[in-house]
Design an enzyme around this catalytic site. Structure first.
Site, short mmCIF file in Angstrom:
data_model
loop_
_atom_site.label_atom_id
_atom_site.label_comp_id
_atom_site.label_asym_id
_atom_site.label_seq_id
_atom_site.Cartn_x
_atom_site.Cartn_y
_atom_site.Cartn_z
N LYS A 1 0.82 -1.22 0.00
CA LYS A 1 0.00 0.00 0.00
C LYS A 1 0.85 1.25 0.00
O LYS A 1 0.46 2.26 -0.58
CB LYS A 1 -0.97 0.00 1.19
CG LYS A 1 -2.14 -0.95 0.99
CD LYS A 1 -3.34 -0.53 1.82
CE LYS A 1 -4.52 -1.46 1.54
NZ LYS A 1 -5.68 -1.16 2.36
N LYS B 1 -11.10 -4.22 -5.25
CA LYS B 1 -12.18 -3.25 -5.40
C LYS B 1 -11.65 -1.88 -5.76
O LYS B 1 -12.38 -1.01 -6.20
CB LYS B 1 -13.07 -3.21 -4.15
CG LYS B 1 -12.40 -2.82 -2.85
CD LYS B 1 -13.44 -2.77 -1.77
CE LYS B 1 -13.04 -2.85 -0.33
NZ LYS B 1 -11.80 -3.29 0.17
N LYS C 1 -4.32 -10.09 -7.32
CA LYS C 1 -5.64 -10.36 -6.77
C LYS C 1 -6.66 -9.34 -7.30
O LYS C 1 -6.33 -8.17 -7.47
CB LYS C 1 -5.56 -10.26 -5.25
CG LYS C 1 -6.79 -10.81 -4.55
CD LYS C 1 -6.64 -10.77 -3.04
CE LYS C 1 -8.01 -10.95 -2.41
NZ LYS C 1 -8.00 -10.84 -0.97
#
Ligand code: TRP
Length: 335
Positions: free
Chosen positions: A118, A203, A200
């Site tokens: 992140k 969203k 992966k």
């Protein structure tokens, strides 16, 4: 209900409302939660405190909080069986985080893969909250004395940290927290991006075509699957070295409740185009009832508010009990 739950083991899990929910949330989380909610005393949370580690548009965050809750219900979470709540409504999450941050090493947080990923993606905003996010997650779990935490593989490291923090605190004072076990689904936990099947499905992917959202209409789903990136092979054979086709086979398998051998024999003489079409139809059929139920629930604002209020009271009671115990142990004056 309250009494019935006394002898049950407890589970807790959550979804961060930082984007629209994807099909991966059903296969990797919600479908399992629904199965577990009879057997366990269940707490399911919309983790809005987690969402702000990345900048959110306030109005969007509010909408997505309700969206996420409505998807919980559309997927089959029953608020009469499970405690469904919004994280920021229970102040004990933030309060315990301060205490347990003093029981967490800098190095432990630095090692978290998700923090590294992140931070690489948000170079302009590597804030302290992003760094201490796993402590907040540990508090989510420990406040409720959860025995088991159903999560995806990518959260396993955070669970290990949670166990370490719990054991450290227990060891320093006395038995306070239950050390939780992860519960990781074997199939469906890792639906991959349609555009980069080595990543992966997320969203928050910048490329919309990479992700099947639960709000997507049938034609959108079919189109996305048709355009899914696949390798240059031909046959419909499950092979991890062909991640694009493997991912579509996993989706097909979940949508139709069939296994890979059955799919291989059904599509023995089919090419990629034919399989993609069948897969698109199957996935659209799988998502449609959830989407339609969602629409129905989502416009019922008073129902959602009622559930949130009830969840706040019920979760708040459990959480406060643990927090009070912790405050006493660390020596905070309580009158
Ligand atoms: N961090 C989790 C995720 O990104 C969401 C989450 C927040 C969670 N708190 C939790 C999951 C507690 C399980 C338990 O998916």
């Amino acid at each position: 209900m309250e009494n019935q739950n006394k002898n049950k083991k407890r589970i807790l899990s959550g979804v961060t409302p930082s984007g629209y929910l994807t099909i991966g949330h059903i296969t990797g989380a919600l479908a399992n939660w629904v199965k577990l909610q009879d057997e366990f005393d269940s707490y399911f949370m919309v983790a809005d405190l987690h969402a702000i580690t990345v900048r959110q548009v306030p109005a969007d965050l509010r909408q997505r909080t309700l969206d996420t809750l409505a998807f919980f219900l559309a997927a089959g979470i029953d608020p009469d069986k499970s405690t469904v709540f919004v994280q920021s409504q229970v102040p004990a999450h933030s309060e315990l985080t301060w205490v347990l941050s003093t029981f967490t090493g800098m190095g432990e947080c630095q090692r978290m893969t998700q923090f590294k990923d992140k931070s690489a993606k948000n170079m302009d905003n590597i804030n302290v909250g992003l760094f201490s996010y796993p402590i907040l997650m540990a508090c989510d779990i420990l406040l409720y004395q959860a025995d088991c935490v159903p999560v995806g593989q990518d959260q396993k490291q955070h669970l290990e940290l949670t166990r370490n923090i719990a054991q450290r605190f227990n060891h320093h004072y006395s038995d306070t927290f239950t050390s939780p076990e992860p519960f990781i689904p074997k199939i469906g936990g890792r639906i991959m991006s349609l555009q980069d099947p080595k990543q992966k499905m997320s969203k928050s992917d910048a490329n919309e075509n990479a992700t099947i959202f639960l709000k997507d209409e049938d034609d959108v789903i079919k189109r996305k699957i048709k355009r899914a990136v696949t390798d240059s092979g031909t046959g419909i054979i499950y092979n991890e070295n062909n991640p694009g086709i493997a991912n579509l086979m996993e989706l097909y398998s979940i949508a139709t409740n069939t296994n890979y051998e059955q799919i291989e024999s059904k599509f023995e003489s089919a090419g990629y185009a034919e399989f993609k079409e069948a897969c698109g139809n199957a996935v659209a059929e799988f998502v449609a009832p959830i989407r339609e139920k969602f629409k129905d629930i989502r416009q019922n604002k008073s129902l959602l508010n009622e559930i949130i209020q009830h969840g706040k009271e019920k979760a708040g009671k459990t959480a406060f009990k643990t927090l009070r115990k912790v405050y006493k142990k660390v020596g905070f004056y309580q009158g």
